[in-house]
Design an enzyme around this catalytic site. Structure first.
Site, short mmCIF file in Angstrom:
data_model
loop_
_atom_site.label_atom_id
_atom_site.label_comp_id
_atom_site.label_asym_id
_atom_site.label_seq_id
_atom_site.Cartn_x
_atom_site.Cartn_y
_atom_site.Cartn_z
N ARG A 228 88.48 -12.05 -59.13
CA ARG A 228 88.62 -12.89 -57.85
C ARG A 228 89.84 -12.29 -56.91
NH1 ARG A 228 89.13 -18.56 -59.72
NH2 ARG A 228 89.81 -17.44 -61.24
N SER B 240 85.99 -22.42 -62.25
CA SER B 240 85.28 -23.59 -62.98
C SER B 240 86.47 -24.47 -63.08
CB SER B 240 85.11 -23.06 -64.66
OG SER B 240 83.76 -22.02 -64.41
N HIS C 228 79.80 -16.48 -61.10
CA HIS C 228 79.41 -15.96 -62.49
C HIS C 228 77.97 -15.43 -62.17
CE1 HIS C 228 82.32 -19.26 -64.33
NE2 HIS C 228 83.09 -17.85 -64.35
#
Length: 167
Positions: A91, A129, A18
């Site tokens: 990604r 995450s 991020h």
């Protein structure tokens, strides 16, 4: 006119991936607003206020970055803060399929908003995450993946519904 980008997400937690998107976004935009969306139906692992503080600390020397939290449609928030761009990281192709649909809906809600996709740097692509939450939940060190140090004093995870208090 100032070019403001909203970088929305749950950021539970905010990762080096991020951070990379934000720093690269600063080359394209005058301001990047990291928007942490609140979802009443989804319980956070890391407390929101503590995550905001950690992210703000990570960008302390970047005056063109600010952090907000919100509970609204992302497109509405972008309109309210004067952002005409949504910044998103990709990604892989799975991310693209998911983000493509969301970008279309955001454009429907706020026709002046454009979504800008940045491909995640290859060395950061495996970081997510959810993986970091799982590692942390089971006592594994995760600071390598984060732009700040997670110490037990800094962040106390929100207990999951399956955790029971000690007798």
């Amino acid at each position: 006119m100032k070019r403001i980008a909203l970088f929305p997400g749950s950021f539970d937690p905010f990762t080096k991936g991020h951070e990379d998107i934000v720093l690269r976004g600063l080359r394209l935009f005058d301001e990047v607003v990291i928007g942490i969306g609140r979802n009443a139906r989804k319980e956070r692992y890391f407390p929101l206020e503590q995550m905001i503080n950690l992210i703000e600390g990570a960008f302390l020397h970047y005056p063109a970055v600010r952090v907000i939290s919100y509970e609204d449609l992302t497109a509405n928030v972008a309109r309210k803060i004067g952002a005409t761009f949504l910044l998103r990281g990709l990604r892989n192709t799975t991310d693209f399929e998911y983000e493509n649909g969301i970008s279309q809906v955001n454009r429907y809600v706020y026709e002046d908003v454009e979504t800008v996709f940045l491909i995640t740097s290859p060395n950061l692509a495996p970081i997510s995450s959810s993986i970091i939450r799982d590692l942390h939940r089971y006592g594994q060190p995760v600071d390598t993946f984060l732009p700040y140090a997670l110490t037990s004093a800094a962040v106390n995870p929100v207990p999951s519904p399956t955790d029971s208090p000690a007798d």
